[in-house]
Write a protein that holds these residues in place. Structure first.
Motif, PDB file in Angstrom:
ATOM      1  N   TYR A 269       0.866  -1.180   0.000  1.00 45.00           N
ATOM      2  CA  TYR A 269       0.000   0.000   0.000  1.00 45.00           C
ATOM      3  C   TYR A 269       0.902   1.228   0.000  1.00 45.00           C
ATOM      4  N   HIS A 270       0.670   2.184  -0.908  1.00 41.21           N
ATOM      5  CA  HIS A 270       1.638   3.249  -1.161  1.00 41.21           C
ATOM      6  C   HIS A 270       1.244   4.621  -0.624  1.00 41.21           C
ATOM      7  N   ARG A 271       0.212   4.691   0.178  1.00 37.87           N
ATOM      8  CA  ARG A 271      -0.197   5.984   0.731  1.00 37.87           C
ATOM      9  C   ARG A 271       0.379   6.147   2.134  1.00 37.87           C
ATOM     10  N   PHE A 272       0.581   7.418   2.541  1.00 35.93           N
ATOM     11  CA  PHE A 272       1.128   7.656   3.878  1.00 35.93           C
ATOM     12  C   PHE A 272       0.255   8.639   4.631  1.00 35.93           C
ATOM     13  N   HIS A 273       0.343   8.560   5.971  1.00 35.29           N
ATOM     14  CA  HIS A 273      -0.641   9.176   6.850  1.00 35.29           C
ATOM     15  C   HIS A 273       0.039   9.930   7.988  1.00 35.29           C
ATOM     16  N   ALA A 274      -0.731  10.770   8.668  1.00 33.65           N
ATOM     17  CA  ALA A 274      -0.196  11.553   9.775  1.00 33.65           C
ATOM     18  C   ALA A 274       0.136  10.647  10.963  1.00 33.65           C
ATOM     19  N   PRO A 275       1.336  10.800  11.543  1.00 33.68           N
ATOM     20  CA  PRO A 275       1.726   9.941  12.667  1.00 33.68           C
ATOM     21  C   PRO A 275       1.039  10.310  13.981  1.00 33.68           C
ATOM     22  N   HIS A 276       0.425  11.499  14.032  1.00 31.34           N
ATOM     23  CA  HIS A 276      -0.270  11.970  15.236  1.00 31.34           C
ATOM     24  C   HIS A 276      -1.102  13.174  14.825  1.00 31.34           C
ATOM     25  N   ASP A 277      -1.916  13.697  15.738  1.00 31.22           N
ATOM     26  CA  ASP A 277      -2.599  14.963  15.460  1.00 31.22           C
ATOM     27  C   ASP A 277      -1.530  16.035  15.266  1.00 31.22           C
ATOM     28  N   CYS A 278      -1.577  16.741  14.146  1.00 34.24           N
ATOM     29  CA  CYS A 278      -0.467  17.638  13.838  1.00 34.24           C
ATOM     30  C   CYS A 278      -0.876  18.673  12.792  1.00 34.24           C
ATOM     31  N   ARG A 279       0.031  19.602  12.536  1.00 29.26           N
ATOM     32  CA  ARG A 279      -0.149  20.548  11.440  1.00 29.26           C
ATOM     33  C   ARG A 279       1.139  20.603  10.614  1.00 29.26           C
ATOM     34  N   VAL A 280       0.978  20.950   9.356  1.00 35.01           N
ATOM     35  CA  VAL A 280       2.111  21.120   8.449  1.00 35.01           C
ATOM     36  C   VAL A 280       2.077  22.541   7.919  1.00 35.01           C
ATOM     37  N   GLU A 281       3.192  23.249   8.067  1.00 34.58           N
ATOM     38  CA  GLU A 281       3.240  24.659   7.661  1.00 34.58           C
ATOM     39  C   GLU A 281       4.036  24.879   6.388  1.00 34.58           C
ATOM     40  N   LYS A 282       4.863  23.921   6.010  1.00 32.95           N
ATOM     41  CA  LYS A 282       5.605  24.042   4.758  1.00 32.95           C
ATOM     42  C   LYS A 282       6.134  22.677   4.342  1.00 32.95           C
ATOM     43  N   VAL A 283       6.417  22.570   3.061  1.00 32.95           N
ATOM     44  CA  VAL A 283       7.058  21.385   2.496  1.00 32.95           C
ATOM     45  C   VAL A 283       8.285  21.854   1.736  1.00 32.95           C
ATOM     46  N   THR A 284       9.401  21.194   1.954  1.00 39.21           N
ATOM     47  CA  THR A 284      10.617  21.512   1.208  1.00 39.21           C
ATOM     48  C   THR A 284      10.878  20.388   0.222  1.00 39.21           C
ATOM     49  N   TYR A 285      10.963  20.753  -1.062  1.00 37.83           N
ATOM     50  CA  TYR A 285      11.210  19.768  -2.109  1.00 37.83           C
ATOM     51  C   TYR A 285      12.667  19.860  -2.549  1.00 37.83           C
ATOM     52  N   ILE A 286      13.332  18.700  -2.623  1.00 40.78           N
ATOM     53  CA  ILE A 286      14.732  18.643  -3.049  1.00 40.78           C
ATOM     54  C   ILE A 286      14.804  17.721  -4.265  1.00 40.78           C
ATOM     55  N   SER A 287      15.127  18.297  -5.411  1.00 35.58           N
ATOM     56  CA  SER A 287      15.233  17.507  -6.632  1.00 35.58           C
ATOM     57  C   SER A 287      16.476  16.627  -6.567  1.00 35.58           C
ATOM     58  N   GLY A 288      16.464  15.516  -7.295  1.00 38.34           N
ATOM     59  CA  GLY A 288      17.617  14.627  -7.251  1.00 38.34           C
ATOM     60  C   GLY A 288      17.494  13.482  -8.227  1.00 38.34           C
ATOM     61  N   ASP A 289      18.264  12.437  -7.981  1.00 35.85           N
ATOM     62  CA  ASP A 289      18.337  11.280  -8.862  1.00 35.85           C
ATOM     63  C   ASP A 289      17.235  10.280  -8.499  1.00 35.85           C
ATOM     64  N   THR A 290      17.278   9.117  -9.143  1.00 34.32           N
ATOM     65  CA  THR A 290      16.262   8.085  -8.892  1.00 34.32           C
ATOM     66  C   THR A 290      16.910   6.709  -8.730  1.00 34.32           C
ATOM     67  N   TRP A 291      17.948   6.637  -7.881  1.00 30.58           N
ATOM     68  CA  TRP A 291      18.536   5.337  -7.571  1.00 30.58           C
ATOM     69  C   TRP A 291      17.487   4.435  -6.937  1.00 30.58           C
ATOM     70  N   ASN A 292      17.608   3.136  -7.198  1.00 27.47           N
ATOM     71  CA  ASN A 292      16.801   2.169  -6.472  1.00 27.47           C
ATOM     72  C   ASN A 292      17.152   2.275  -4.982  1.00 27.47           C
ATOM     73  N   VAL A 293      16.161   2.076  -4.108  1.00 32.01           N
ATOM     74  CA  VAL A 293      16.420   2.186  -2.672  1.00 32.01           C
ATOM     75  C   VAL A 293      16.296   0.825  -1.976  1.00 32.01           C
ATOM     76  N   ASN A 294      16.462  -0.255  -2.731  1.00 34.62           N
ATOM     77  CA  ASN A 294      16.412  -1.574  -2.093  1.00 34.62           C
ATOM     78  C   ASN A 294      17.706  -1.842  -1.320  1.00 34.62           C
ATOM     79  N   PRO A 295      17.725  -2.866  -0.461  1.00 37.24           N
ATOM     80  CA  PRO A 295      18.910  -3.108   0.376  1.00 37.24           C
ATOM     81  C   PRO A 295      20.201  -3.311  -0.408  1.00 37.24           C
TER      82      PRO A 295
END
Length: 287
Positions: free
Chosen positions: A148-174
Motif C-alpha cells: 500500500y503506497h499511501r502515507f498518513h499523519a503519525p499523530h494529530d499535527c499541522r504542516v506549515e511548509k514542504v521543502t522539495y529537493i530535486s535529485g536522482d532516482t537510484w533504487n532504494v532496495n537493500p
C-alpha cells in the motif's frame, strides 16, 4: 516459474545492474506514462506481470477493479483495514513498510546501511532542523512495490511548509543501499515537518523517491512533486491532520524516513527487517 524468475532477479549483481545501470530518469518517466494507460489489455497484462515478481495482495483494497496499472499502485484501503493505535503517547507508523536501519542519531550521523553513514545536513539541508534532531531518533521505512503506497499523519499535527529537493532516482532496495554511498541524499525527496498538536514536538517525514517512483503527491499542496518540477523549493501551506489521516502517496513505492527529537524514543518492538503497517505504534512520546 515464478520462483525461478524471482531467484534470478534477486541475485545481487544482476539486481543492481537491472535497476541502477540503466537510464534511470528516462525509464522513470516512461513508466509514469505507461502505467496510466487505461486500455484493458495493457492494464491486465501489466498487473499480471507485476504479480510474477511480487506478492501482490489486493484483499484489503477499497476497490477490486482498476482503470490502469497506476490506479492499482495508488489504491486506497477499505475501511478498517489498518486499525490505529489511539494512545496519545504513541506516534504511529505513517505507512506500511519494512523497517530498515533505525535507532539513535549519533550526534548528527545516521546509518543508511552497515558501513554507510550519512549526516542530517546531507539529507535535510537545513541547519536548524539538523540541530533540532541532534541525538534524536530515526527509523527508515521501505515500501516494496506490492505494498500500500499511501502515507498518513503519525499523530494529530499541522504542516506549515514542504521543502522539495530535486535529485536522482537510484533504487532504494537493500542491495543498492549497501553499494551507493549517501543514496538517500542523492535522490529526489520532500521534507514534511509536522508540528504535534500536543507538545509541539516536530516530527519530520522524508519521503524519498526512487527509480520508477519519482513522483510524490500531497493532498495539502496543489503541486505534483516529480522530476520535472523546478520550484519553488519551499512551499508554504497550512494543513491540519488527525492521527492516521491520509497525507499523500507515492506513485509506486519507495522509502519514508521518520525523524524525532531527543526524548521521543523508538518502541521496543521496532527492529530492523520487521514488517510494520500504517497505524501501528512506532515511537513513544515523553510523558
Amino acid at each position: 516459474m515464478r520462483k525461478l524468475i524471482a531467484r534470478f532477479v534477486l541475485q545481487e549483481d544482476i539486481n543492481f545492474l537491472l535497476t541502477n545501470r540503466v537510464p534511470r530518469q528516462l525509464l522513470t518517466r516512461f513508466m509514469g506514462w505507461f502505467s496510466k494507460i487505461e486500455q484493458p489489455l495493457v492494464r491486465d497484462l501489466s498487473i499480471a506481470t507485476w504479480q510474477l515478481f511480487a506478492d501482490l495482495d489486493l484483499s484489503d483494497a477499497r476497490q477490486t477493479k482498476f482503470r490502469s496499472l497506476h490506479d492499482c499502485f495508488t489504491r486506497q484501503l477499505r475501511d478498517g483495514a489498518r486499525p490505529l493505535d489511539h494512545d496519545p503517547k504513541i506516534l504511529i507508523s505513517p505507512c506500511d513498510g519494512i523497517v530498515g536501519t533505525c535507532g539513535a542519531i549519533v550526534g548528527t550521523k545516521v546509518i543508511q546501511a552497515k558501513g554507510f553513514p550519512y549526516t542530517l545536513l546531507d539529507l535535510l539541508g537545513d541547519p536548524a532542523l539538523v540541530e533540532y534532531y541532534r541525538d534524536g531518533s530515526y527509523v527508515t521505512l521501505r515500501l516494496t512495490s506490492s505494498m500500500y503506497h499511501r502515507f498518513h499523519a503519525p499523530h494529530d499535527c499541522r504542516v506549515e511548509k514542504v521543502t522539495y529537493i530535486s535529485g536522482d532516482t537510484w533504487n532504494v532496495n537493500p542491495i543498492a543501499l549497501r553499494r551507493v554511498e549517501k543514496l538517500f541524499c542523492k535522490n529526489e525527496r520532500a521534507l514534511i515537518v509536522t508540528v504535534l498538536a500536543a507538545g509541539n514536538q516536530r516530527i519530520t517525514l522524508v519521503p524519498v523517491a526512487a527509480i520508477i517512483v519519482a513522483s510524490i503527491r500531497l493532498h495539502f499542496i496543489d503541486v505534483l512533486l516529480h522530476l520535472r518540477y523546478r520550484g519553488p523549493n519551499v512551499i508554504a501551506c497550512q494543513a491540519n491532520f488527525a492521527k492516521g489521516e491520509e497525507m499523500g502517496w507515492f506513485q509506486h513505492g519507495s522509502t519514508i524516513i521518520v525523524f524525532a527529537p531527543k526524548g521521543v524514543t523508538l518502541r521496543d518492538g521496532v527492529i530492523e527487517s520487521k514488517a510494520i503497517r500504517m497505524g501501528q505504534s512506532l515511537f513513544d512520546l515523553p510523558h
